[in-house]
Every structure is written in C-alpha cells, then in structure tokens.
Write an enzyme that holds these catalytic residues in place. Structure first.
Site, mmCIF file in Angstrom:
data_model
loop_
_atom_site.group_PDB
_atom_site.id
_atom_site.type_symbol
_atom_site.label_atom_id
_atom_site.label_comp_id
_atom_site.label_asym_id
_atom_site.label_seq_id
_atom_site.Cartn_x
_atom_site.Cartn_y
_atom_site.Cartn_z
ATOM 1 N N LYS A 1 -4.604 -10.169 -6.038
ATOM 2 C CA LYS A 1 -5.868 -10.478 -5.372
ATOM 3 C C LYS A 1 -6.938 -9.441 -5.733
ATOM 4 O O LYS A 1 -6.618 -8.283 -6.005
ATOM 5 C CB LYS A 1 -5.680 -10.571 -3.851
ATOM 6 C CG LYS A 1 -5.800 -9.274 -3.097
ATOM 7 C CD LYS A 1 -5.869 -9.537 -1.601
ATOM 8 C CE LYS A 1 -6.222 -8.253 -0.855
ATOM 9 N NZ LYS A 1 -7.656 -7.944 -0.875
ATOM 10 N N LYS B 1 -10.744 -4.135 -2.840
ATOM 11 C CA LYS B 1 -11.614 -2.948 -2.861
ATOM 12 C C LYS B 1 -10.876 -1.741 -3.384
ATOM 13 O O LYS B 1 -11.451 -0.857 -3.993
ATOM 14 C CB LYS B 1 -12.061 -2.611 -1.427
ATOM 15 C CG LYS B 1 -13.237 -3.386 -0.948
ATOM 16 C CD LYS B 1 -13.675 -2.799 0.386
ATOM 17 C CE LYS B 1 -13.607 -3.835 1.458
ATOM 18 N NZ LYS B 1 -12.557 -3.660 2.432
ATOM 19 N N LYS C 1 0.836 -1.207 0.000
ATOM 20 C CA LYS C 1 0.000 0.000 0.000
ATOM 21 C C LYS C 1 0.869 1.255 0.000
ATOM 22 O O LYS C 1 0.489 2.292 -0.549
ATOM 23 C CB LYS C 1 -0.980 -0.015 1.179
ATOM 24 C CG LYS C 1 -2.066 -1.080 0.999
ATOM 25 C CD LYS C 1 -3.237 -0.945 1.952
ATOM 26 C CE LYS C 1 -4.310 -1.987 1.612
ATOM 27 N NZ LYS C 1 -5.439 -1.994 2.514
HETATM 28 P P1 ATP Z 1 -8.548 -3.084 0.765
HETATM 29 O O1 ATP Z 1 -8.128 -3.206 -0.668
HETATM 30 O O2 ATP Z 1 -9.096 -1.723 1.114
HETATM 31 O O3 ATP Z 1 -7.507 -3.602 1.744
HETATM 32 P P2 ATP Z 1 -9.857 -5.633 0.771
HETATM 33 O O4 ATP Z 1 -10.614 -5.961 -0.456
HETATM 34 O O5 ATP Z 1 -8.506 -6.259 0.945
HETATM 35 O O6 ATP Z 1 -9.818 -4.053 0.904
HETATM 36 P P3 ATP Z 1 -10.417 -5.959 3.574
HETATM 37 O O7 ATP Z 1 -11.470 -5.139 4.240
HETATM 38 O O8 ATP Z 1 -8.997 -5.560 3.749
HETATM 39 O O9 ATP Z 1 -10.772 -6.039 2.027
HETATM 40 O O10 ATP Z 1 -10.567 -7.493 4.025
HETATM 41 C C1 ATP Z 1 -11.778 -8.029 4.542
HETATM 42 C C2 ATP Z 1 -11.752 -9.548 4.543
HETATM 43 O O11 ATP Z 1 -11.835 -10.024 3.193
HETATM 44 C C3 ATP Z 1 -10.464 -10.158 5.121
HETATM 45 O O12 ATP Z 1 -10.830 -11.317 5.842
HETATM 46 C C4 ATP Z 1 -9.670 -10.528 3.899
HETATM 47 O O13 ATP Z 1 -8.786 -11.603 4.166
HETATM 48 C C5 ATP Z 1 -10.776 -10.937 2.940
HETATM 49 N N1 ATP Z 1 -10.363 -10.737 1.549
HETATM 50 C C6 ATP Z 1 -10.040 -9.555 0.970
HETATM 51 N N2 ATP Z 1 -9.739 -9.740 -0.320
HETATM 52 C C7 ATP Z 1 -9.876 -11.067 -0.571
HETATM 53 C C8 ATP Z 1 -9.703 -11.887 -1.728
HETATM 54 N N3 ATP Z 1 -9.336 -11.353 -2.880
HETATM 55 N N4 ATP Z 1 -9.953 -13.218 -1.615
HETATM 56 C C9 ATP Z 1 -10.341 -13.757 -0.446
HETATM 57 N N5 ATP Z 1 -10.508 -13.058 0.693
HETATM 58 C C10 ATP Z 1 -10.283 -11.715 0.631
HETATM 59 MG MG MG Z 2 -7.231 -5.600 2.574
#
Ligand code: ATP
Ligand code: MG
Length: 336
Positions: free
Chosen positions: A195, A198, A113
C-alpha cells in the site's frame, strides 16, 4: 432527527499522499453533510515511531490546514488534534486493562511496523490500536470511514466496546467500519503489491498532496509498470496497471467502464502523461486553498482552539460515564 456520527483520523507522521486522499478524505468530504463528523489529527499515534519534534509540530498544523483545503467544512465537522483532548489517553489506559494481550498481538499493522523498528519497537506501537479504540469510542460514532488497511483495527475497537459493555453495562455504541470499495487501497508507485504509505522510505512510492506538477510528472514517469500490451484493470499479474488505472479513474471522475475502454489499447508512454495531468488537475485547487490558509497562522490557531473545545466537551462526557461505570471515586456530587 439527529444526524448519525462519524469519527476518523490521520497521523501527522509524514506528508499526506494520494492514498490518504482517495481512500479517506475525499469520501469524508463527499458525505460530510449527512453526518455529524469528528476528524482527528492523531499526533499521539504518530509518536509510536520516532518523530522529529519540530517537524511533528509543523506537520500537525499543516494537516489541519489540509483538512480544510480538501473541503471539510466546520459547519459539518469538528476538526481537532488528539493531544488537545486529554480524554483519549485516559480512556486508552482504561481499555488497556480490559484488552487481552493476544488481541493486540494479532494486529497485522503492528507486526509489519515491528519488522521495521526491530529492537526499538515500543510498548506504544503495540498498544496503538487500543488508543485508536479510545479515539473512536469517546465520540460514540455509528460509522468510522477509513481505508481497507484499518479494517482489523476497527474490528478490535468493536471487540473492546462489546467487552466493556458486557462487564460494566451499556456504555458504548458499537461502531461500524465504512470502507468504500474503490480507492480503499491505493498501492505504492514502486511496488503494486504494497500500500502507498507515509512511512515508506522512498519518496517515489507516493504522490504527496502538496507535490508540484513537476514532481508529480517525474514520479509518474518513474512509476513501476510492466511490458504487457494495453492497460487493463483486475489482472492479478498486473497490480501496477490496476493501481494506476484506479488512480486515473478516481482523479478524472470517469467510470471504470469508461477508463477501461479509453486505455485498453494504450501504451504506457501515452497513458502516463494523461494520468499525471489528471492528478495535477485534482490537486491544484486543494494546493491553492492550502496556500491561502497556510499564510494565516493566527486564523488556523483560533480554529484549532475552538474545535478542540468542542471535541473536549463530547469526549469528557463519555469518559465520565466510563469512570462511573468502572467504579472510580468521584469528587463531584453526593457521597453515596
Ligand atoms: P503510516 O504509514 O504512518 O501508517 P498511512 O499512510 O498509513 O501512514 P494513516 O495516517 O495511518 O496513513 O491513515 C490515514 C487514513 O488513510 C486511514 O483511513 C487509512 O485507512 C487511509 N489510508 C492510508 N493509506 C492508504 C492507502 N494506501 N489507500 C487507501 N487508504 C489509505
Ligand atoms: Mg497507517
């Protein structure tokens, strides 16, 4: 016998996507009745990168409604917003004083990040995993159900808990990451080696839980593929094929063997509409419940208030133990 506790959270940093659902929430829902669950909306984590204030408020409310719409039940779960429980930031500060800089410097997500934030990288982004350790440990959970990307953060949380217990006496349960092998890492639709996230700038990299059927069809249609015949799992040279098959498997409820047999001879033109239909059918009931909940903001507000009170009661108890153990002078009780 009391049920074992779980804790987990999601940031309201953008719209929820299939990775969040298949990697986290779907598993929380499936297992909820076996545990005493605490699921948090970690808004103080979201602000470690810039957020629009109005949007952050809206996404926080929306995520609360989505937790319920996805099937989490209040008889098994406390659903709450991190900033409604002040103990999180107080404990994070105390943990920051016992966490070596180099433990935090090793965190891969911070490094990733930081790349995007450049000169704007905040101290908050650096100390994010310390706040996350506080979030978890306040509730003394046995398990932390998360996706694969959180493994390193949970390891750090365990190290902090052990260090605290060693220095100040047994205070924290050492939690375990609970990562399901399937769906733990759903990949981007535009790049099968990254991955789904968001915070990815491209909307086409992910399916949002609230995407319309048309949007889903369009995104799947545009999803990156390859030109190899047939569609197969587990080929390192074909990360996109593996990812799309995994999404199909998890949304259709079919086994890996069934999906492998069904799709082995297919072309993308045949597979993609099938996949889109399967995703649409999975999301339809969630979207319907979400719309019902969203139309009653007073009800949502009341649930949020009740659940925040439940979370505060548990968190405050742990925090008081920590204050006592570290030697902070209390205004309650005797003068010794
Ligand atoms: P950001 O990009 O803002 O970090 P994010 O998509 O990674 O957002 P988080 O809020 O950080 O989402 O994570 C929430 C939950 O979703 C965590 O348990 C994380 O492990 C899971 N998660 C996030 N992205 C994935 C993915 N691509 N596949 C499976 N699990 C995921
Ligand atoms: Mg995340």
């Amino acid at each position: 016998m009391a049920k074992p506790r779980t804790f987990s959270g999601i940031q309201p940093s953008g719209e929820l996507h299939l990775g969040n659902y298949l990697g986290a929430i779907k598993n929380w829902v499936a297992d909820q009745e076996h545990y005493e669950n605490f699921f948090c909306i970690v808004d103080q984590h979201a602000v470690t990168v810039p957020q629009d204030p109005k949007l952050l408020r809206e996404r926080t409310r929306s995520l609360f409604a989505l937790y319920l719409a996805c099937g989490l039940k209040l008889e098994y779960c406390v659903l709450f917003v991190q900033s409604h429980v002040p103990a999180h930031t107080e404990l994070a500060w105390l943990f920051a004083t016992i966490t070596p800089m180099n433990w935090a410097e090793r965190m891969i997500q911070y490094k990733e990040k930081k790349e995007k934030q450049g000169e704007e990288t905040s101290v908050g982004l650096f100390s994010y995993p310390i706040l996350q350790a506080a979030d978890i440990l306040l509730y003394q959970p046995k398990y932390v159900p998360v996706g694969e990307d959180q493994r390193q953060h949970i390891e750090l949380c365990r190290d902090i808990a052990r260090r605290f217990n060693d220095r100040f006496g047994q205070t924290f349960v050492i939690p375990e990451a609970f990562i399901r092998p399937q769906g733990a890492r759903i990949m981007s639709l535009t790049d099968g080696t990254r991955k789904m996230s968001k915070s990815d700038p491209s909307e086409f990299s992910r399916i949002h839980l609230l995407d319309s059927p048309d949007a889903i069809r369009k995104k799947i249609q545009k999803a990156k593929t390859d030109s190899i015949r047939g569609i197969t799992f587990d080929d390192p040279a074909r990360p996109e094929a593996h990812n799309l098959l995994t999404i199909y498997m998890l949304t259709s409820g079919k086994s890996k063997e069934e999906v492998a047999a069904e799709c082995a001879e297919m072309g993308w033109g045949q597979f993609k509409p099938l996949l889109a239909d399967s995703i649409i059918a999975t999301l339809e009931p969630i979207q319907k419940r979400y719309q019902e909940l969203w139309s009653d903001p007073g009800y949502l507000h009341e649930l949020m208030r009740e659940n925040a009170a439940k979370a505060r009661a548990v968190a405050e108890q742990t925090l008081q133990k920590v204050r006592d153990a570290m030697g902070f002078l209390s205004l309650e009780g005797s003068l010794t």
